[in-house]
Every structure is written in structure tokens, then in C-alpha cells.
Design a protein around this motif. Structure first.
Motif, PDB file in Angstrom:
ATOM      1  N   TRP A  59       0.805  -1.222   0.000  1.00  0.00           N
ATOM      2  CA  TRP A  59       0.000   0.000   0.000  1.00  0.00           C
ATOM      3  C   TRP A  59       0.842   1.279   0.000  1.00  0.00           C
ATOM      4  CZ3 TRP A  59      -4.370  -1.536  -1.550  1.00  0.00           C
ATOM      5  CH2 TRP A  59      -4.917  -2.749  -1.104  1.00  0.00           C
ATOM      6  N   MET A  60       2.140   1.141  -0.184  1.00  0.00           N
ATOM      7  CA  MET A  60       3.018   2.317  -0.174  1.00  0.00           C
ATOM      8  C   MET A  60       3.299   2.796  -1.591  1.00  0.00           C
ATOM      9  SD  MET A  60       5.741   1.140   2.764  1.00  0.00           S
ATOM     10  CE  MET A  60       5.148   0.293   4.243  1.00  0.00           C
ATOM     11  N   LEU A  61       3.563   4.094  -1.732  1.00  0.00           N
ATOM     12  CA  LEU A  61       3.998   4.656  -3.003  1.00  0.00           C
ATOM     13  C   LEU A  61       5.506   4.474  -3.073  1.00  0.00           C
ATOM     14  CD1 LEU A  61       1.197   6.104  -2.389  1.00  0.00           C
ATOM     15  CD2 LEU A  61       2.009   7.867  -3.949  1.00  0.00           C
ATOM     16  N   LYS A  62       5.971   3.675  -4.011  1.00  0.00           N
ATOM     17  CA  LYS A  62       7.344   3.161  -3.958  1.00  0.00           C
ATOM     18  C   LYS A  62       7.985   3.138  -5.335  1.00  0.00           C
ATOM     19  CE  LYS A  62       5.082  -1.341  -3.896  1.00  0.00           C
ATOM     20  NZ  LYS A  62       3.737  -0.762  -3.804  1.00  0.00           N
ATOM     21  N   TRP A  63       9.325   3.021  -5.320  1.00  0.00           N
ATOM     22  CA  TRP A  63      10.112   2.886  -6.538  1.00  0.00           C
ATOM     23  C   TRP A  63      11.495   2.357  -6.150  1.00  0.00           C
ATOM     24  CZ3 TRP A  63       8.582   7.352  -4.209  1.00  0.00           C
ATOM     25  CH2 TRP A  63       9.591   8.133  -3.629  1.00  0.00           C
ATOM     26  N   PHE A  64      12.262   1.929  -7.147  1.00  0.00           N
ATOM     27  CA  PHE A  64      13.644   1.501  -6.928  1.00  0.00           C
ATOM     28  C   PHE A  64      14.571   2.682  -7.197  1.00  0.00           C
ATOM     29  CE2 PHE A  64      11.691  -2.655  -7.769  1.00  0.00           C
ATOM     30  CZ  PHE A  64      12.260  -3.419  -6.757  1.00  0.00           C
ATOM     31  N   ASN A  65      15.538   2.912  -6.295  1.00  0.00           N
ATOM     32  CA  ASN A  65      16.537   3.942  -6.570  1.00  0.00           C
ATOM     33  C   ASN A  65      17.659   3.363  -7.424  1.00  0.00           C
ATOM     34  OD1 ASN A  65      18.259   2.499  -4.869  1.00  0.00           O
ATOM     35  ND2 ASN A  65      18.096   3.938  -3.167  1.00  0.00           N
ATOM     36  N   SER A  66      18.687   4.168  -7.710  1.00  0.00           N
ATOM     37  CA  SER A  66      19.757   3.741  -8.617  1.00  0.00           C
ATOM     38  C   SER A  66      20.587   2.589  -8.057  1.00  0.00           C
ATOM     39  CB  SER A  66      20.673   4.922  -8.929  1.00  0.00           C
ATOM     40  OG  SER A  66      21.223   5.467  -7.733  1.00  0.00           O
ATOM     41  N   ASP A  67      20.523   2.376  -6.738  1.00  0.00           N
ATOM     42  CA  ASP A  67      21.258   1.270  -6.110  1.00  0.00           C
ATOM     43  C   ASP A  67      20.412   0.015  -5.952  1.00  0.00           C
ATOM     44  OD1 ASP A  67      23.579   2.830  -5.785  1.00  0.00           O
ATOM     45  OD2 ASP A  67      22.752   3.724  -3.948  1.00  0.00           O
ATOM     46  N   GLU A  92      15.483  14.159  25.876  1.00  0.00           N
ATOM     47  CA  GLU A  92      14.402  14.671  25.028  1.00  0.00           C
ATOM     48  C   GLU A  92      13.302  13.623  24.972  1.00  0.00           C
ATOM     49  OE1 GLU A  92      13.985  17.545  23.903  1.00  0.00           O
ATOM     50  OE2 GLU A  92      15.951  18.471  24.097  1.00  0.00           O
ATOM     51  N   ARG A  93      12.138  13.961  25.512  1.00  0.00           N
ATOM     52  CA  ARG A  93      11.093  12.942  25.684  1.00  0.00           C
ATOM     53  C   ARG A  93       9.790  13.243  24.947  1.00  0.00           C
ATOM     54  NH1 ARG A  93      11.704  10.675  31.872  1.00  0.00           N
ATOM     55  NH2 ARG A  93      13.957  10.315  31.752  1.00  0.00           N
ATOM     56  N   LYS A  94       9.576  14.479  24.562  1.00  0.00           N
ATOM     57  CA  LYS A  94       8.278  14.849  23.982  1.00  0.00           C
ATOM     58  C   LYS A  94       8.521  15.494  22.616  1.00  0.00           C
ATOM     59  CE  LYS A  94       5.322  16.633  26.967  1.00  0.00           C
ATOM     60  NZ  LYS A  94       4.773  17.541  28.006  1.00  0.00           N
ATOM     61  N   TRP A  95       7.918  14.911  21.589  1.00  0.00           N
ATOM     62  CA  TRP A  95       8.139  15.356  20.216  1.00  0.00           C
ATOM     63  C   TRP A  95       6.807  15.646  19.534  1.00  0.00           C
ATOM     64  CZ3 TRP A  95      13.236  15.882  18.840  1.00  0.00           C
ATOM     65  CH2 TRP A  95      14.170  15.227  19.642  1.00  0.00           C
ATOM     66  N   THR A  96       6.808  16.605  18.627  1.00  0.00           N
ATOM     67  CA  THR A  96       5.611  16.944  17.868  1.00  0.00           C
ATOM     68  C   THR A  96       5.959  17.094  16.400  1.00  0.00           C
ATOM     69  OG1 THR A  96       3.809  18.562  17.612  1.00  0.00           O
ATOM     70  CG2 THR A  96       5.940  19.415  18.325  1.00  0.00           C
ATOM     71  N   TYR A  97       5.026  16.766  15.535  1.00  0.00           N
ATOM     72  CA  TYR A  97       5.280  16.824  14.093  1.00  0.00           C
ATOM     73  C   TYR A  97       4.020  17.248  13.349  1.00  0.00           C
ATOM     74  CZ  TYR A  97       2.871  12.320  14.245  1.00  0.00           C
ATOM     75  OH  TYR A  97       1.945  11.334  14.467  1.00  0.00           O
ATOM     76  N   GLN A  98       4.219  17.726  12.131  1.00  0.00           N
ATOM     77  CA  GLN A  98       3.137  18.060  11.217  1.00  0.00           C
ATOM     78  C   GLN A  98       3.582  17.699   9.806  1.00  0.00           C
ATOM     79  OE1 GLN A  98       1.949  22.160  11.474  1.00  0.00           O
ATOM     80  NE2 GLN A  98       1.652  22.120  13.690  1.00  0.00           N
ATOM     81  N   GLY A  99       2.704  17.094   9.043  1.00  0.00           N
ATOM     82  CA  GLY A  99       3.053  16.769   7.668  1.00  0.00           C
ATOM     83  C   GLY A  99       2.208  15.631   7.132  1.00  0.00           C
ATOM     84  N   SER A 100       2.445  15.284   5.889  1.00  0.00           N
ATOM     85  CA  SER A 100       1.614  14.299   5.202  1.00  0.00           C
ATOM     86  C   SER A 100       2.202  12.897   5.270  1.00  0.00           C
ATOM     87  CB  SER A 100       1.450  14.697   3.732  1.00  0.00           C
ATOM     88  OG  SER A 100       0.735  15.909   3.600  1.00  0.00           O
ATOM     89  N   VAL A 101       1.308  11.911   5.222  1.00  0.00           N
ATOM     90  CA  VAL A 101       1.680  10.528   4.973  1.00  0.00           C
ATOM     91  C   VAL A 101       0.972  10.093   3.694  1.00  0.00           C
ATOM     92  CG1 VAL A 101       2.136   9.950   7.377  1.00  0.00           C
ATOM     93  CG2 VAL A 101      -0.177   9.654   6.466  1.00  0.00           C
ATOM     94  N   PHE A 102       1.533   9.083   3.043  1.00  0.00           N
ATOM     95  CA  PHE A 102       1.043   8.681   1.728  1.00  0.00           C
ATOM     96  C   PHE A 102       0.801   7.175   1.723  1.00  0.00           C
ATOM     97  CE2 PHE A 102       3.677  12.400   1.432  1.00  0.00           C
ATOM     98  CZ  PHE A 102       2.979  13.248   0.572  1.00  0.00           C
ATOM     99  N   ARG A 103      -0.456   6.790   1.503  1.00  0.00           N
ATOM    100  CA  ARG A 103      -0.830   5.374   1.475  1.00  0.00           C
ATOM    101  C   ARG A 103      -1.948   5.197   0.463  1.00  0.00           C
ATOM    102  NH1 ARG A 103       0.344   2.065   5.815  1.00  0.00           N
ATOM    103  NH2 ARG A 103      -1.628   1.004   5.559  1.00  0.00           N
ATOM    104  N   MET A 104      -1.908   4.075  -0.251  1.00  0.00           N
ATOM    105  CA  MET A 104      -2.906   3.825  -1.281  1.00  0.00           C
ATOM    106  C   MET A 104      -4.140   3.094  -0.759  1.00  0.00           C
ATOM    107  SD  MET A 104      -0.606   2.989  -4.660  1.00  0.00           S
ATOM    108  CE  MET A 104       0.306   1.646  -3.881  1.00  0.00           C
ATOM    109  N   ASP A 105      -4.135   2.709   0.521  1.00  0.00           N
ATOM    110  CA  ASP A 105      -5.307   2.024   1.072  1.00  0.00           C
ATOM    111  C   ASP A 105      -6.190   2.987   1.847  1.00  0.00           C
ATOM    112  OD1 ASP A 105      -3.401   2.358   3.027  1.00  0.00           O
ATOM    113  OD2 ASP A 105      -3.863   0.511   4.079  1.00  0.00           O
ATOM    114  N   LYS A 106      -5.961   4.284   1.703  1.00  0.00           N
ATOM    115  CA  LYS A 106      -6.778   5.293   2.351  1.00  0.00           C
ATOM    116  C   LYS A 106      -7.586   6.042   1.303  1.00  0.00           C
ATOM    117  CE  LYS A 106      -4.885   4.600   6.454  1.00  0.00           C
ATOM    118  NZ  LYS A 106      -5.643   4.066   7.596  1.00  0.00           N
ATOM    119  N   HIS A 107      -8.561   6.839   1.766  1.00  0.00           N
ATOM    120  CA  HIS A 107      -9.323   7.688   0.857  1.00  0.00           C
ATOM    121  C   HIS A 107      -8.432   8.867   0.473  1.00  0.00           C
ATOM    122  CE1 HIS A 107     -12.582   9.791  -1.057  1.00  0.00           C
ATOM    123  NE2 HIS A 107     -12.387  10.842  -0.287  1.00  0.00           N
ATOM    124  N   GLY A 108      -7.934   8.853  -0.751  1.00  0.00           N
ATOM    125  CA  GLY A 108      -6.936   9.836  -1.141  1.00  0.00           C
ATOM    126  C   GLY A 108      -5.572   9.368  -0.696  1.00  0.00           C
TER     127      GLY A 108
END
Length: 374
Positions: A59-67, A92-108
Motif C-alpha cells: 500500500w506504499m507509493l514506492k520505486w527503486f533507486n539507482s542502487d 528529550e522525551r516529547k516530540w511533535t510533528y506536522q506533515g503528510s503521509v502517503f498510502r494507497m489504502d486510504k481515501h486519497g
């Protein structure tokens, strides 16, 4: 025809709400002492498909690199952050993030998230901080009609250890419980040495609702200390959330994990309006074992796209137009800078297709300027 399946263009209020949601999340997590982290959008597939993380490459968007290595667009934040912070100092114990994830088994294929991860922290403190941060964030978004659901991976897995089942049967039962398929449970277990497990699992599928379910199952499992301990952990979190004035807390004792690395408490947030899931998360201590770390880890992620659809629409300010020429443009620009709360479009002329609430002319009269409504 012009966009890949699962991709879409967007305009208007949804984008504004999403940006507002992300800014409020940044402010909330900053006030609670979370440190921002970002990981690359392109990662090696092995970060997510190894035996511990256990995600499905299909379900991941994938490809082969040059290696010849398989690379993917980031399908999951938690595994990526575990890779990134495994070598960080444990202070460091507490982390926060923002951004997209990409999966083909989701709506969009693209799903915008904002989340938190808490590592190297005492179990109850980490779980409490995760859930209370979620509640604080929803309240700040003026979303008050929501439900928090609690469950635990150890219930289903603990029950299976009491019966003579092989790995394939356990996998099949997991899938059956995930899909709530009673007939499939019966089919898997009939004519086996674990046929007596059929009824308990079917009843567990319906062990969903208010905290009274915990009292019922404490009686059922009074001879199984490991399951009683799990019920005590869930009950401890319920008390905390009730004291924090969370609108409603429910329990799903029959829920099984949807990601292989979960290994303890799990939680989800639902919006009452339409039942959509606005956040999900849980404990995943075992994820760090691939980095030879024996530690605690818990977190959750908000679906920012869902939040943006349910946030109250912010009414925009009036749209004003200042009609200027080359000699008055700089004055109108300065006026706009001095009035940041106004929404001002500067133009040299206005045609009939453009709609404004009010239109002004900026006129230069000798050494002074006038703003005259048309």
C-alpha cells in the motif's frame, strides 16, 4: 485525466481551516513543552516493512533507486520518528510533528497529520499527556462533541495464549476480530482443540460501550491476573479523563491492533456529528527494539483533513478594493500594512467579474492622499 487516482486540487475554506488547525496545534504543543521534529518525505521502505514495524509494502507509493533499494513516500510518522530519535539523548522525551503521509489504502493517497510522540517516560504519564493534549487541542478548535475510545492489544493477545493455536490461526483470528466477523471466527476454530474459544471471542466483539463493561469483565476474568491488570490500566485512564471533563469515554475490549507495532493501550477519537475518526494512537514500546532500545513510547496522530471539515467556518473580513495608479500605489500599500486586519486588494481598474464589499479610489491631491468610497 490530469491527476493520478487519489490526488485532488483544493481551494477555499478547507485550506484555511487546515492552516488554522496546524497553527493551533503548534501553539498547543509548544505550550506543553513538545519539541518539533520533521523527517524526510522519502525514506527507505525497510524503515516501515521490517519485522518490528511490520507495515505492508503493497500500500506504499514506492520505486527503486539507482542502487536497487526500494524507496517510499513516508507512509507513517511513528516509525519514521523512531528511526530519527533512536540515537538522541533520552533527556528529550516529547516530540511533535506536522506533515503528510502517503498510502494507497486510504481515501486519497495523501493524508495530512499532526501528532505527538512521548518516549522514555513512565507509562501512565505518557498515556495521560497524550490524551490530555488531544483534549486540549480539540477544545481549542471549538470541537466539543467528541468521544475518546480506549482499548488494549493485550486483551486479545492474552486470551489467545490460553489456547493451543498456531501462528496462522492467530493471524486469521486477528483479521476476523478486526472485521468483526463472527462466522469467520467459527470457521477458523471449529474442529480444533480451541473450539471453546468461539463464544468468548464473539462476546468480546460486543464488549463495547461505557465503563460498566469493565466491571462485567472483571468478574469474567477474575482468575486471569494479566487481564485484570489491563482492565485496571484502562480504568485508571478513564478516571483521569473524567476528572479532566472529557465529554465521553467509551471502551472497546474486543478491538485488535491495526498496526503491528502497537503493544499496549490504544486510543481513538471520534466526532459525534458523523462518527469520523479525528485521532488515533497508542503504545508501541516494541518499535524501539529494532534499535536495541528497551524503552517506553506512546503517541497519537490527528487527521487534520477531518478536523478541517468539522471546524466552525471562520467568516472572512470584508473584501475591499483600492483603485490606484502608479502615483498612489505606494500609499495604498502603506495603508494596507498599517491595517493588517483588513482584506485589501489593490488594483488599477476593476472589471465586472470581480466582486468586492466596498471599493475605494485613492486620490493624490497635491501632497496629500485621499481614500474616497466609490
Amino acid at each position: 485525466m490530469f491527476l493520478p487516482e487519489g490526488s485532488q486540487d483544493e481551494t477555499g475554506n478547507l485550506i484555511s481551516n487546515r492552516l488554522t488547525a496546524l497553527e493551533i496545534f503548534r501553539r498547543i504543543t509548544n505550550s506543553r513543552n513538545f519539541r518539533p521534529i520533521s523527517t524526510p518525505v522519502v525514506e527507505y521502505a525497510s524503515t516501515f516493512t521490517n519485522d518490528v514495524a511490520g507495515m505492508d509494502l503493497q500500500w506504499m507509493l514506492k520505486w527503486f533507486n539507482s542502487d536497487g533499494e526500494i524507496e517510499v513516500l513516508r507512509p507513517d510518522w511513528t516509525a519514521a520518528i523512531a528511526r530519527a530519535i533512536a540515537s538522541q539523548h533520552p533527556s528529550e522525551r516529547k516530540w511533535t510533528y506536522q506533515g503528510s503521509v502517503f498510502r494507497m489504502d486510504k481515501h486519497g493517497t495523501e493524508n495530512r497529520q499532526a501528532g505527538i510522540e512521548i518516549v522514555h517516560e513512565e507509562r501512565f504519564l505518557g498515556e495521560s499527556e497524550s490524551l490530555l493534549t488531544a483534549a486540549a487541542y480539540l477544545n481549542e478548535l471549538n470541537i466539543s462533541n467528541y468521544v475518546i475510545e480506549l482499548s488494549h492489544t493485550g486483551i486479545f493477545e492474552g486470551i489467545l495464549t490460553l489456547y493451543p493455536l498456531n501462528d496462522e490461526q492467530k493471524r486469521q483470528l486477528h483479521d476476523a476480530m478486526y472485521e468483526k466477523q463472527e462466522d469467520y471466527v467459527k470457521e477458523i476454530l471449529k474442529n480444533t482443540n480451541a473450539e471453546s474459544l468461539i463464544q468468548p471471542l464473539i462476546e468480546l466483539m460486543d464488549a463495547y460501550g461505557s465503563r460498566e463493561i469493565i466491571d462485567e469483565y472483571k468478574q469474567r476474568w477474575q482468575d486471569t491476573p494479566s487481564l485484570l491488570e489491563i482492565l485496571d490500566q484502562i480504568e485508571e485512564l478513564i478516571r483521569l479523563l473524567e476528572q479532566a471533563k472529557v465529554p465521553e469515554v467509551i471502551i472497546d475490549l474486543g478491538r485488535v491492533k491495526n498496526l503491528p507495532y502497537y503493544d499496549g493501550i490504544m486510543f481513538r477519537g471520534f466526532l459525534v456529528e458523523d462518527g469520523s475518526t479525528c485521532f488515533s494512537g497508542g503504545r508501541y514500546d516494541r518499535l524501539y527494539k529494532q534499535f536495541e532500545l528497551q524503552t517506553s513510547a506512546v503517541g497519537l496522530a490527528f487527521d487534520v483533513d477531518v478536523l478541517a471539515k468539522h471546524m466552525p467556518v471562520i467568516q472572512p473580513s470584508e473584501k475591499l478594493c483600492f483603485i490606484v495608479d502608479s502615483t498612489t500605489h505606494a500609499y495604498a500599500e502603506q495603508y494596507r500594512i498599517e491595517h493588517p486586519d483588513l482584506r485589501i486588494d489593490i488594483r488599477y481598474s476593476v472589471d465586472s467579474e470581480l466582486v468586492y464589499d466596498r471599493i475605494y479610489h485613492v486620490i493624490k491631491d497635491r501632497e496629500t492622499y485621499k481614500v474616497v468610497e466609490r
